[in-house]
Design a protein around this motif. Structure first.
Motif, PDB file in Angstrom:
ATOM      1  N   ASP A  79       0.886  -1.190  -0.209  1.00  0.00           N
ATOM      2  CA  ASP A  79       0.090   0.041   0.058  1.00  0.00           C
ATOM      3  C   ASP A  79       0.920   1.270   0.126  1.00  0.00           C
ATOM      4  N   PRO A  80       0.942   2.132  -1.179  1.00  0.00           N
ATOM      5  CA  PRO A  80       1.822   3.280  -1.369  1.00  0.00           C
ATOM      6  C   PRO A  80       1.264   4.317  -0.267  1.00  0.00           C
ATOM      7  N   GLY A  81       0.091   4.246   0.385  1.00  0.00           N
ATOM      8  CA  GLY A  81      -0.153   5.220   1.396  1.00  0.00           C
ATOM      9  C   GLY A  81       0.304   5.154   2.532  1.00  0.00           C
ATOM     10  N   ILE A  82       0.711   3.836   3.146  1.00  0.00           N
ATOM     11  CA  ILE A  82       1.168   3.338   4.296  1.00  0.00           C
ATOM     12  C   ILE A  82       3.025   3.647   4.375  1.00  0.00           C
ATOM     13  N   GLU A  83       3.187   4.424   5.527  1.00  0.00           N
ATOM     14  CA  GLU A  83       4.598   4.709   5.798  1.00  0.00           C
ATOM     15  C   GLU A  83       5.226   4.075   6.749  1.00  0.00           C
ATOM     16  N   GLU A  84       4.448   3.407   7.698  1.00  0.00           N
ATOM     17  CA  GLU A  84       5.332   2.714   8.616  1.00  0.00           C
ATOM     18  C   GLU A  84       4.325   1.539   9.250  1.00  0.00           C
ATOM     19  N   LEU A  85       4.765   0.372   9.696  1.00  0.00           N
ATOM     20  CA  LEU A  85       3.998  -0.702  10.039  1.00  0.00           C
ATOM     21  C   LEU A  85       4.725  -1.152  11.605  1.00  0.00           C
ATOM     22  N   TRP A  86       4.034  -1.435  12.554  1.00  0.00           N
ATOM     23  CA  TRP A  86       4.636  -1.830  13.862  1.00  0.00           C
ATOM     24  C   TRP A  86       3.690  -2.752  14.388  1.00  0.00           C
ATOM     25  N   ILE A  87       4.365  -3.769  15.203  1.00  0.00           N
ATOM     26  CA  ILE A  87       3.505  -4.881  16.110  1.00  0.00           C
ATOM     27  C   ILE A  87       3.832  -4.752  17.241  1.00  0.00           C
ATOM     28  N   ASN A  88       3.012  -4.299  18.325  1.00  0.00           N
ATOM     29  CA  ASN A  88       3.197  -4.272  19.743  1.00  0.00           C
ATOM     30  C   ASN A  88       2.879  -5.661  20.302  1.00  0.00           C
ATOM     31  N   VAL A 165       7.846   6.158   1.456  1.00  0.00           N
ATOM     32  CA  VAL A 165       6.925   6.290   0.454  1.00  0.00           C
ATOM     33  C   VAL A 165       7.189   7.187  -0.660  1.00  0.00           C
ATOM     34  N   ALA A 166       7.630   8.666  -0.295  1.00  0.00           N
ATOM     35  CA  ALA A 166       7.722   9.513  -1.174  1.00  0.00           C
ATOM     36  C   ALA A 166       9.397   9.892  -1.241  1.00  0.00           C
ATOM     37  N   ARG A 167       9.886   9.277  -2.170  1.00  0.00           N
ATOM     38  CA  ARG A 167      11.472   9.480  -2.007  1.00  0.00           C
ATOM     39  C   ARG A 167      11.716  10.722  -3.006  1.00  0.00           C
ATOM     40  N   ALA A 168      12.178  11.492  -2.474  1.00  0.00           N
ATOM     41  CA  ALA A 168      12.801  12.853  -2.920  1.00  0.00           C
ATOM     42  C   ALA A 168      14.071  12.670  -3.537  1.00  0.00           C
ATOM     43  N   GLU A 169      14.199  12.897  -4.955  1.00  0.00           N
ATOM     44  CA  GLU A 169      15.581  12.802  -5.627  1.00  0.00           C
ATOM     45  C   GLU A 169      16.203  13.995  -5.563  1.00  0.00           C
ATOM     46  N   ARG A 170      15.335  15.338  -5.490  1.00  0.00           N
ATOM     47  CA  ARG A 170      16.150  16.469  -5.357  1.00  0.00           C
ATOM     48  C   ARG A 170      15.133  17.415  -4.892  1.00  0.00           C
ATOM     49  N   MET A 171      15.610  18.739  -4.650  1.00  0.00           N
ATOM     50  CA  MET A 171      15.221  19.548  -3.590  1.00  0.00           C
ATOM     51  C   MET A 171      13.631  20.123  -4.361  1.00  0.00           C
ATOM     52  N   SER A 172      13.758  19.751  -5.545  1.00  0.00           N
ATOM     53  CA  SER A 172      12.495  20.558  -6.405  1.00  0.00           C
ATOM     54  C   SER A 172      11.523  19.452  -6.121  1.00  0.00           C
ATOM     55  N   ASP A 173      11.519  18.455  -5.583  1.00  0.00           N
ATOM     56  CA  ASP A 173      10.663  17.190  -5.100  1.00  0.00           C
ATOM     57  C   ASP A 173       9.998  17.515  -4.020  1.00  0.00           C
ATOM     58  N   LEU A 174      10.903  18.251  -3.089  1.00  0.00           N
ATOM     59  CA  LEU A 174      10.404  18.804  -1.816  1.00  0.00           C
ATOM     60  C   LEU A 174       9.481  19.880  -1.910  1.00  0.00           C
ATOM     61  N   VAL A 175       9.875  20.678  -2.953  1.00  0.00           N
ATOM     62  CA  VAL A 175       9.203  21.986  -2.983  1.00  0.00           C
ATOM     63  C   VAL A 175       7.811  21.514  -3.402  1.00  0.00           C
TER      64      VAL A 175
END
Length: 412
Positions: A79-88, A165-175
């Motif tokens: 699922d591309p919308g999920i950033e992290e998964l953890w099991i307590n 999830v959202a890998r930024a390759e350059r600063m323009s991606d963060l903009v």
């Protein structure tokens, strides 16, 4: 239906074993094997020998996840919308979407959690047991795995899988993602090209690794980059780059490769840029020595503000030994560090740059002087009025600093 799926899973595993197909190594062959098993099952179903399947495509996907993937957890990794998964504990599986935690409906058992962890660690070559109750590893897809077992935990295995999830390759991606304005991004790009040393700070999950990766996108293609990390996370796309990661000790307690050793070895590899994933302890001393030698670099650090990041970087090197004193470390930090970028994770899960400060190089009364370049106001990041050091490096690279800080550009 559950009996039919269990039968199919058994048959698929047995077929893979007989044909010598490793699902993790030869995914294409394994997928073809599943298709073959599904066709055979459908034929037997039409003959009334086995119960029919209501959703053949869903069953095939489930078989792939169960045998080649991570079973009930695979849907969250896909699922591309999920950033992290953890099991307590086996009955409490959480995911994070847009920075917010959600309890899932997935319920496991203790043995399933152990089996899944074993499968995840198989490719990394790392281990976890009573003598080594913590483990950091990277999954095949690049996700970072962290596991803690009893007696360090209260009773259940604690598992955390961090995705990118959202890998930024350059600063323009963060903009484009709204993390910072164009003027600030252009200034940081120029700072990287000009060879300034940059420290990225923030809380856990604030996006520090993503920021460093985006900054590395501005490194000239002709330069050689060497990265040092506990576990591979950056995965740079720079043309000439080498990644190094730490190694845990063997069962006999030998063979450990700590981050300090990586930094020292990296200096022997002819780097034009040195990137240290994160400094937490005495490796900060080795980073400082490298940066103070004229080698441009970057690193990340946990801190509550840019100013606190400078203070922390002035404290951690003291852990390197009794002969390392503040009288040496403080002026070294002031002369080696140029820029601090501090990131913020808002309550709504939005990640953004909260402030960018310059380290002027001056020390007054044991306090390192800093200057505000960009500060966050009510409606975003604004120019702070400060001027960075290293002006001659900007000039050599062809940049007009004042124009950059006001939203201008590069000299013709």
């Amino acid at each position: 239906m559950n009996d039919a799926i269990a039968l199919l899973e058994y048959e698929v595993r047995e077929l893979a074993r007989r044909r010598g197909i490793d699902p993790a190594e030869d995914f294409t062959a394994f997928r073809a094997l599943i298709s073959e098993a599904m066709i055979d099952y459908d034929d037997r179903s039409l003959a009334g020998l086995v119960p029919p399947l209501a959703d053949s495509d869903g069953v095939a996907k489930g078989l792939l996840d169960a045998v080649a993937g991570l079973g009930p957890l695979q849907q969250y990794l896909d699922d591309p919308g999920i950033e992290e998964l953890w099991i307590n504990d086996p009955g409490k599986v959480f995911v994070a979407k847009s920075g917010r935690p959600e309890l899932t409906t997935t319920i496991l058992d203790h043995q399933s959690v152990r089996d899944l962890v074993e499968r995840m660690l198989r490719a990394s070559g790392r281990r976890i047991d009573i003598s080594q109750p913590f483990v950091d590893a990277a999954l095949a897809g690049g996700e970072r795995l962290h596991v803690v077992i009893p007696p360090i935990t209260s009773g259940s295995w604690a598992v955390n899988i961090r995705k990118y999830v959202a890998r930024a390759e350059r600063m323009s991606d963060l903009v484009a993602h709204g993390s910072l304005p164009r003027a600030a991004a252009d200034f940081l790009d120029a700072a990287v090209v000009s060879g300034l040393n940059i420290l990225v700070s923030g809380a856990t999950q604030a996006g520090k690794t993503t920021m460093v990766r985006a900054l590395c996108g501005a490194i000239p293609a002709s330069q050689r980059v060497v990265t040092c990390e506990e576990v591979f996370e950056l995965n740079l796309t720079n043309r000439d780059s080498v990644g190094l990661q730490c190694r845990q000790p063997s069962l006999e307690g030998t063979g450990e490769v700590p981050l300090r050793r990586l930094v020292k070895e990296a200096l022997r590899m002819r780097p034009d840029r040195l990137i240290v994933g994160e400094v937490r302890e005495a490796e900060a001393f080795d980073l400082l020595i490298a940066l103070n030698s004229g080698l441009p670099g970057m690193s990340t650090i946990h801190a509550n503000s840019a100013r606190e990041a400078v203070i922390k970087l002035s404290t951690l090197p003291l852990l390197a030994g009794e002969n390392v004193t503040a009288a040496f470390v403080t002026p070294t930090v002031a002369s080696a560090l140029d820029i601090v970028v501090h990131l913020d994770l808002a309550n709504d899960g939005k990640r953004s740059v909260r402030e960018i400060i310059a380290v002027t190089g001056r020390v007054e009364g044991g306090v390192i002087e800093t200057s505000d370049l960009f500060v966050r106001g009510g409606d975003g990041l604004h120019r702070g009025g400060g001027i960075p050091g290293g002006l001659e490096r900007f000039e050599r690279a062809g940049y007009d600093v004042l124009a950059l800080l006001s939203g201008g550009g590069r000299w013709a």
